[in-house]
Design a protein around this motif. Structure first.
Motif, short mmCIF file in Angstrom:
data_model
loop_
_atom_site.label_atom_id
_atom_site.label_comp_id
_atom_site.label_asym_id
_atom_site.label_seq_id
_atom_site.Cartn_x
_atom_site.Cartn_y
_atom_site.Cartn_z
N ALA A 1 -5.37 -6.04 -2.25
CA ALA A 1 -5.55 -5.95 -0.79
C ALA A 1 -7.01 -6.20 -0.43
CB ALA A 1 -5.12 -4.59 -0.29
N PHE A 2 -7.92 -5.66 -1.19
CA PHE A 2 -9.35 -5.81 -0.92
C PHE A 2 -9.75 -7.28 -0.93
CE2 PHE A 2 -13.64 -4.59 -0.54
CZ PHE A 2 -14.40 -5.36 -1.40
N TRP B 1 -8.93 -4.37 3.94
CA TRP B 1 -9.70 -3.26 3.40
C TRP B 1 -9.10 -1.91 3.74
CZ3 TRP B 1 -15.71 -4.21 3.19
CH2 TRP B 1 -15.94 -5.45 2.59
N TYR C 1 -15.69 -0.20 -4.64
CA TYR C 1 -15.34 1.01 -3.90
C TYR C 1 -16.50 1.37 -2.97
CZ TYR C 1 -10.91 2.25 -6.19
OH TYR C 1 -9.60 2.29 -6.63
N ILE D 1 -15.87 -0.40 0.22
CA ILE D 1 -14.76 0.16 0.99
C ILE D 1 -15.17 1.44 1.71
CG2 ILE D 1 -12.50 1.28 0.77
CD1 ILE D 1 -11.76 -0.56 -1.38
N MET E 1 -13.79 -3.40 -9.71
CA MET E 1 -13.33 -3.01 -8.37
C MET E 1 -13.82 -1.60 -8.08
SD MET E 1 -11.62 -3.75 -5.65
CE MET E 1 -11.36 -2.67 -4.24
N GLU F 1 -5.84 -1.15 3.86
CA GLU F 1 -4.79 -0.91 2.86
C GLU F 1 -5.41 -0.66 1.49
OE1 GLU F 1 -4.59 -3.14 5.22
OE2 GLU F 1 -2.81 -2.44 6.30
N ALA F 2 -6.48 -1.38 1.18
CA ALA F 2 -7.16 -1.17 -0.11
C ALA F 2 -7.70 0.25 -0.17
CB ALA F 2 -8.31 -2.17 -0.25
N ARG F 3 -8.20 0.71 0.95
CA ARG F 3 -8.76 2.05 1.01
C ARG F 3 -7.70 3.12 0.76
NH1 ARG F 3 -13.42 3.99 4.79
NH2 ARG F 3 -13.04 6.23 4.85
N ALA G 1 0.84 -1.21 0.00
CA ALA G 1 0.00 0.00 0.00
C ALA G 1 0.87 1.25 0.00
CB ALA G 1 -0.93 0.00 1.20
N GLY H 1 -6.35 -1.11 -6.06
CA GLY H 1 -6.47 -1.58 -4.69
C GLY H 1 -7.03 -2.98 -4.55
N GLN H 2 -7.37 -3.62 -5.68
CA GLN H 2 -8.05 -4.91 -5.59
C GLN H 2 -7.29 -6.01 -4.84
OE1 GLN H 2 -8.92 -7.56 -9.17
NE2 GLN H 2 -10.95 -6.84 -8.63
#
Lengths: 477, 242, 210
Positions: B48-49, B54, B90, B93, B85, B56-58, A408, B45-46
Motif C-alpha cells: 500500500a505504501f 499511506w 515507517y 508514515i 520498509m 492503508e499502509a499505516r 488493509a 504494509g509495503q
C-alpha cells in the motif's frame, strides 16, 4: 491527462536494434563513470557529493538572495538579466530582440531549457535560421526529432540513420563513415557560426558572486556560439545558481565524472558579460534569460524541492533499468529518466501524467549515483501519495482504492489472513511443480493478466508457512 | 541480546514460499537460537505504501507494531524490502506522529534482515551447510541500497561446502519486480527480468540466490516462461541444506 | 513585472523576506596538494597524452621555437599577442602572423589558417588543462577556430589543478569576460558513441612547456 503510452513503449521494447543501442550506450556511460570515480578518488568523490548537496541546499533555500546577487553582478559586468516567468515570455523576449537587432541567423549550443520553451519553433515563425550546433542536436534538428537523452541526444540513431538524414536534408552524397559524417557537420556548421548574428547557449551553472555563466562541453560549439556572434544570450533555469566561483571546484569535478566519466570536459567556459574594453573578440551584447516556467511551483514543497538541485549530468538516466528499456521518447516532457519522473509532475501537476511516478521499480540506482544526492526514490513515493490523494478527491480509480482498503482490512485481522491463506490454494488452477502457466479466460484480468503476460505465476503453497510451522512445532512435542 | 528471536516471515513467504521461512528457522536454531513465530503477524504494509495509499499502509503498520513491540529480542525478517520498509519508511508514515515514531525507533533497532542477523548479531557465518551447485547471487535493490547488504550473503555462501559462487555482471541491476510495477508495467518488468536472466545465464550457474522472495518470484517466473532450467533459491534454503 | 512576481513567489515559498540576509553557507572545499614542479610536468603530459594531446617539455626558448617551427612548416599560422610568444621567437617563424587587434581581421585569419598559436594564463597539471583568459593579448578565437592549436606556456604557470587555480583566481569575472579551460582536443561521441576528434574546436593540440 496523459495515458500511459503502452503502445509506444511496446514498440520500443520490441525494437531489438533500439534496445541494443539504448542498453549499450547507457552501459558504456555507466562503466566510464565507474572508472573515473574508482581509486584514487573514490573516498573524495563521496565527500564532493555531500558538499555539493550542502551547497545546493543552501542556495535553493535562499534562492531569492542569490538571484539578486547574480543580477547585480551581471549588470556590473555589462550584461542584462531578463526574468521570464514562463515559456511564452522567454520566447517573446528572444523574438523581440531579434527584430530589434536585425537578427537573421542564430547558432545554438545544447540547452534543455530552450527545449522546455520550444524556442526554435517559436523563433522560426519569424523566418530566422536557427541552427543547433551540438552534433547530436544538429542531427535531430535535421530529422525533426526531440532529444533522446539529456547528455547524448542522438543515442538512438545509427550511422545509417545519420547518412539518410544528411543525404535527405543537406543534399550531400551518402556517407556512412562516422568521422566523415562529423566533418560534413563541421563544415556546414562552421559557416553558420561565422555568419550568425546571435549565439544562444545554455548554462550549467550560474555564479552569483561573479555574475557569470558556466558552460561545459566537449565539441567547442558552445565556445563558438558565445564568442563568434555579436550578441549572446545564455538561457538558464533559475535553479542553476551556485554562490561562488570557488564552488566550481567541487561541481566541475562531479559533473564530468557523473555524466561521461571525464574528470573535466574538453571545454569549460566562464562567461561574464559582453567583451571588455581592450578584448578583441567576444560578444558586444550579453543577455541572461532567467527562466521560471514552474520552478517557483516546485519550490513550494520543502520535501520535494531538492529536485531543483539537479546539475543535468544524466547519470540517473544511465543507471535506470526502466529508462534503459523504454528510452527517452516515452517520457511526456523534455526531461526523461528518473529526474524527468520527479520534475514533470512537479511542474505540471501530478494529475497530468499520473502514470509517470509509478513507472519505476523503486530500485534506487538513481539516488545512489546522483552527484548532488537528490533522494529520487523518496520523491517518487511522495508523488505517488499525492496522486492517490488527488484521485480520491476526484473519485477516480475507485477499484484500486477499494482493493487496498480490503487488503488493509484483511492484513489487520489475522484470523481473516489465516483464512485467506487456507483458502487460496483452492482459487487457482492446478500447478505443475508449483507454478502456473495460464489461467481460465474469466480470471485473466487486471494484475493476474499483467503478471502472466510475462512470467509464470507461483501457485499458493498447499500449506502456508504458519500451518507448516504449527506442524513442525507439534511434531517436536 | 536474548537467545530468543521472533520471526517475521513476510506475507509472501507465508503464502507462496513457506520453505524459505522454515529454512530460516532451521538455520537460526543451528546458530543456537530459540525461534518463535507470532501467529498474529501479517504484513509490513509495503504494497500500500509503494502505491501511495499511506493511510492503508499505516493501518497495517499499526498492526505490525502491536504484534511485535511486546517481544524483547531480535526480530528476524526473511526479506530485505520488508526490513527496509520498517527501518526506513515507517518513519515517513508516522512523521506527523512523534509518539508512534518513538515506538517505531525502539522497535526498529531490533529488526534485522536474515543475513545481517547471522553475521552481525549471531556472529556466525558457517552452519554446516552443503550445497553442491554453482550459484550466482542477485543483489536485491532494497537490501543493497537501503540496508547496505552486499558482501554478507556472499560471505555466507562462500562457507557452504561444495558451492561454487559465480558473479554475474549485472548483479546490482533490478530484477524488475518493484511490487505493483510488475503488473502495471508488465512488459517493461518482463524486459528487465529477461535482461537479468541473460546475465544469469552467462554465468552458467544452476541457481540464482537472493535474500528476497519477491525478486526470486519474479526471476523464477520469468526463467520458467523462458524455458530455462536455472532455479531460484532463498539464501536461507542454501544455508539450511545438508 | 515578472522579476517582482518571481521573487515574491520564491520568498513566500521559502518563508523569506526581501533583504533578509542568508545563514552561514558551507565553506568552500579547496584542497591544494603539494606537488613538486617536476612531477607536475609529468602529470600534465600524462593527462594530456591520455586525451591524444601532444606535449613537449622544452629545456629553453630555442627548443620551444624549433618545435613550433617544425609544426608550422609551410603552413599558415595565426599567433595571439601574448608577449611570451615574442620572447620565444615564435612570432618570427615564417608563416606565423601576429599583431592583430581588429576583430574582423583576426577572425578572418582564424577561420582560414591552419594553426592557432597561443600562450596561456595557467596550465593545470592534474587534468592536462590550459586556462585561457580572453584579453587584448589572448583573443578567444585563436585557440578555437584553426584545426590545430599550439600553446606555449612557461612552467611557472603550471599549477597543480583546479583547486589551486580557483584559490589564486577566486573571481575570474574580475579579469575577463571569458575564461576558457581547454582539456585536450575537441571531441564528440554523439554518433553510436564512436569517438571523433576535431568537431568544432581544434582536433590537434600541442602544448609546449618551457
Amino acid at each position: 491527462m496523459s495515458i500511459l503510452p503502452a503502445g509506444e513503449i511496446r514498440k520500443t521494447l520490441l525494437d531489438d536494434r533500439l534496445q541494443t543501442a539504448i542498453y549499450g550506450s547507457t552501459g558504456r556511460l555507466v562503466g566510464k563513470r565507474r572508472e573515473s570515480i574508482d581509486d584514487p578518488v573514490a573516498a573524495e568523490f563521496e565527500a564532493w557529493r555531500t558538499h555539493a548537496n550542502a551547497i545546493k541546499r543552501h542556495t535553493i533555500e535562499n534562492l531569492d538572495y542569490y538571484l539578486e546577487e547574480l543580477e547585480r553582478n551581471i549588470v556590473k559586468r555589462g550584461g542584462k538579466v531578463v526574468w521570464c516567468k514562463d515559456a511564452e515570455e522567454a520566447a517573446e523576449f528572444v523574438r523581440r530582440l531579434c527584430r530589434e537587432k536585425g537578427v537573421r541567423r542564430i547558432v545554438k549550443s545544447k540547452s534543455m531549457t530552450t527545449e522546455e520553451v520550444e524556442l526554435n519553433h517559436e523563433v522560426e515563425k519569424d523566418n530566422i535560421d536557427v541552427v543547433e550546433t551540438d552534433l547530436g542536436e544538429y542531427i535531430l534538428q535535421l530529422a525533426k526529432e526531440k532529444p533522446y537523452h539529456i547528455v547524448a541526444p542522438a543515442l538512438h540513431k545509427t550511422r545509417y540513420d545519420v547518412a539518410d538524414i544528411f543525404t535527405k536534408t543537406l543534399g550531400v552524397e551518402r556517407e556512412t563513415v562516422i568521422e566523415k559524417q562529423t566533418m560534413i557537420a563541421r563544415r556546414v556548421l562552421r559557416e553558420k557560426f561565422l555568419t550568425a548574428d546571435l549565439g544562444i547557449t545554455g548554462a550549467n551553472f550560474l555564479v552569483a558572486g561573479s555574475g557569470a555563466v558556466v558552460v561545459v562541453e566537449n565539441e567547442g560549439n558552445a565556445r563558438l556560439s558565445s564568442s563568434a556572434p555579436r550578441i549572446q544570450i545564455a538561457f538558464a533555469g533559475m535553479e542553476k545558481l551556485i554562490p561562488r566561483a570557488q564552488d566550481l571546484a567541487v561541481f566541475l569535478k562531479i559533473l564530468g565524472r557523473s555524466a561521461t566519466g571525464q574528470p573535466l570536459t574538453v571545454y569549460t567556459s566562464f562567461l561574464s558579460g559582453p567583451r571588455r574594453p581592450g578584448e578583441i573578440d567576444g560578444p558586444e551584447e550579453f543577455y541572461l534569460v532567467l527562466l521560471d516556467n514552474g520552478r517557483t511551483k516546485v519550490l513550494q514543497d520543502p520535501a520535494k524541492r531538492q529536485a531543483l538541485y539537479c546539475i543535468r549530468c544524466g547519470a540517473c538516466l544511465n543507471h535506470c533499468p526502466v529508462y534503459r528499456k523504454i528510452g527517452g521518447h516515452n517520457y511526456p516532457w523534455v526531461y526523461s529518466g528518473p529526474i524527468g519522473a520527479i520534475l514533470s509532475p512537479q511542474f505540471h501537476g501530478v494529475t497530468r501524467d499520473p502514470w509517470l511516478p509509478h513507472a519505476s521499480s523503486l530500485c534506487g540506482a538513481c539516488g545512489e549515483v546522483c552527484p548532488v544526492k537528490i533522494e529520487i526514490p523518496k520523491i517518487l513515493l511522495e508523488l505517488r501519495r499525492d496522486i492517490a490523494e488527488a484521485k480520491e478527491r476526484e473519485g477516480e480509480d475507485r477499484v484500486q482504492q477499494l482493493a487496498f482498503k480490503a487488503w488493509a482490512f484483511v492484513m489487520t485481522h489475522p484470523k481473516l489472513w489465516s483464512l485467506a491463506l487456507t483458502g487460496a490454494p483452492y482459487t487457482m488452477p492446478e500447478a505443475e511443480n508449483g507454478w502456473i502457466r495460464s489461467v481460465p479466460g474469466f480470471m485473466k484480468i487486471g494484475p493476474l493478466a499483467g503478471w502472466l503476460s510475462q512470467r509464470d505465476l507461483p501457485a499458493p503453497a498447499p500449506k502456508s508457512f504458519r500451518r507448516l510451522w504449527k506442524e513442525r512445532q507439534e511434531g517436536r512435542q | 541480546m536474548s537467545k530468543r528471536v521472533s520471526l517475521f516471515v513476510t506475507c509472501l513467504v507465508d503464502q507462496l514460499f513457506p520453505k524459505a521461512g522454515l529454512a530460516m528457522a532451521d538455520v537460526l536454531e543451528r546458530a543456537g537460537y530459540e525461534v518463535e513465530f507470532l501467529e498474529d503477524q501479517t504484513c509490513c504494509g509495503q504494497p500500500a505504501f509503494n502505491s501511495g495509499y499511506w493511510g492503508e499502509a499505516r493501518q497495517v503498520a499499526n498492526h505490525f507494531l502491536e504484534v511485535f513491540e511486546h517481544t524483547s529480542g531480535p526480530i528476524v525478517v526473511a526479506s530485505g524490502s520488508c526490513t527496509s520498509m520498517i527501518s526506513h519508511h515507517y518513519g515517513d508514515i508516522y512523521r506527523d506522529d512523534p509518539a508512534v515514531l518513538e515506538r517505531v525507533h525502539r522497535l526498529e533497532s531490533r529488526v534485522f534482515e536474515f543475513s545481517r542477523f547471522l553475521l552481525d548479531v549471531a556472529g556466525a557465518d558457517e552452519f554446516g551447510a552443503r550445497f553442491e551447485h554453482t550459484v550466482t547471487y542477485h543483489d536485491s535493490c532494497h537490501a543493497l541500497r537501503e540496508l547496505g547488504v552486499k558482501h554478507g550473503p556472499r560471505r555466507l555462501l562462500s562457507k557452504v561446502r561444495g558451492l561454487t559462487l559465480k558473479e554475474m555482471d549485472a548483479a546490482e541491476e533490478c530484477c524488475g519486480f518493484g511490487g505493483t510495477f510488475s503488473v502495471k508495467f508488465d512488459e517493461v518488468s518482463g524486459g528487465m527480468a529477461r535482461t537479468k536472466i541473460d546475465s544469469i545465464l552467462r554465468t552458467g550457474a544452476d541457481y540464482v540466490c537472493s535474500i528476497d522472495s519477491s525478486c526470486l518470484m519474479q526471476l523464477q517466473g520469468a526463467l520458467l516462461r523462458g524455458g530455462h532450467s536455472v532455479r531460484t533459491i532463498h539464501l536461507a534454503e542454501v544455508l539450511a541444506s545438508r | 513585472m515578472s522579476r517582482d512576481l518571481i521573487l515574491s513567489s520564491i520568498r513566500s515559498s521559502l518563508g523569506r523576506r526581501a533583504g533578509q540576509p542568508v545563514p552561514a553557507r558551507p565553506p568552500v572545499l579547496l584542497k591544494i596538494p603539494e606537488v613538486p614542479l617536476a612531477r607536475r610536468i609529468g602529470q600534465f603530459c600524462e593527462a594530456l597524452g591520455k586525451l591524444n594531446g601532444k606535449s613537449l617539455v622544452a629545456k629553453n626558448l630555442e627548443e620551444a621555437r624549433d618545435y613550433v617551427a617544425g609544426l608550422v612548416q609551410g603552413r599558415r599560422a595565426i599567433a595571439s599577442n601574448a608577449p611570451f610568444l615574442g620572447e620565444c621567437g615564435i612570432t618570427s617563424i615564417p608563416g606565423v602572423e601576429t599583431g592583430f587587434t581588429g576583430r574582423m581581421a583576426l577572425r578572418e585569419r582564424c577561420a582560414t589558417y591552419d594553426i592557432g598559436i597561443t600562450s596561456a594564463s595557467f596550465a593545470l597539471a592534474e587534468t592536462g588543462t590550459l586556462v585561457m583568459l580572453s584579453s587584448a593579448e589572448e583573443p578567444r578565437l585563436v585557440s578555437l577556430l584553426p584545426p590545430v592549436h599550439i600553446a606555449v606556456v612557461p612552467t611557472s604557470k603550471l599549477l597543480t589543478g583546479l583547486d589551486e587555480l580557483l584559490t589564486l583566481l577566486p573571481d575570474p569575472a574580475g579579469h575577463t569576460s571569458g575564461m576558457a579551460f581547454i582539456t585536450g582536443p575537441s571531441r564528440t561521441a554523439d554518433i553510436e558513441q564512436f569517438l571523433v576528434r576535431g568537431v568544432h574546436g581544434p582536433g590537434e593540440i600541442h602544448v609546449v612547456l618551457v
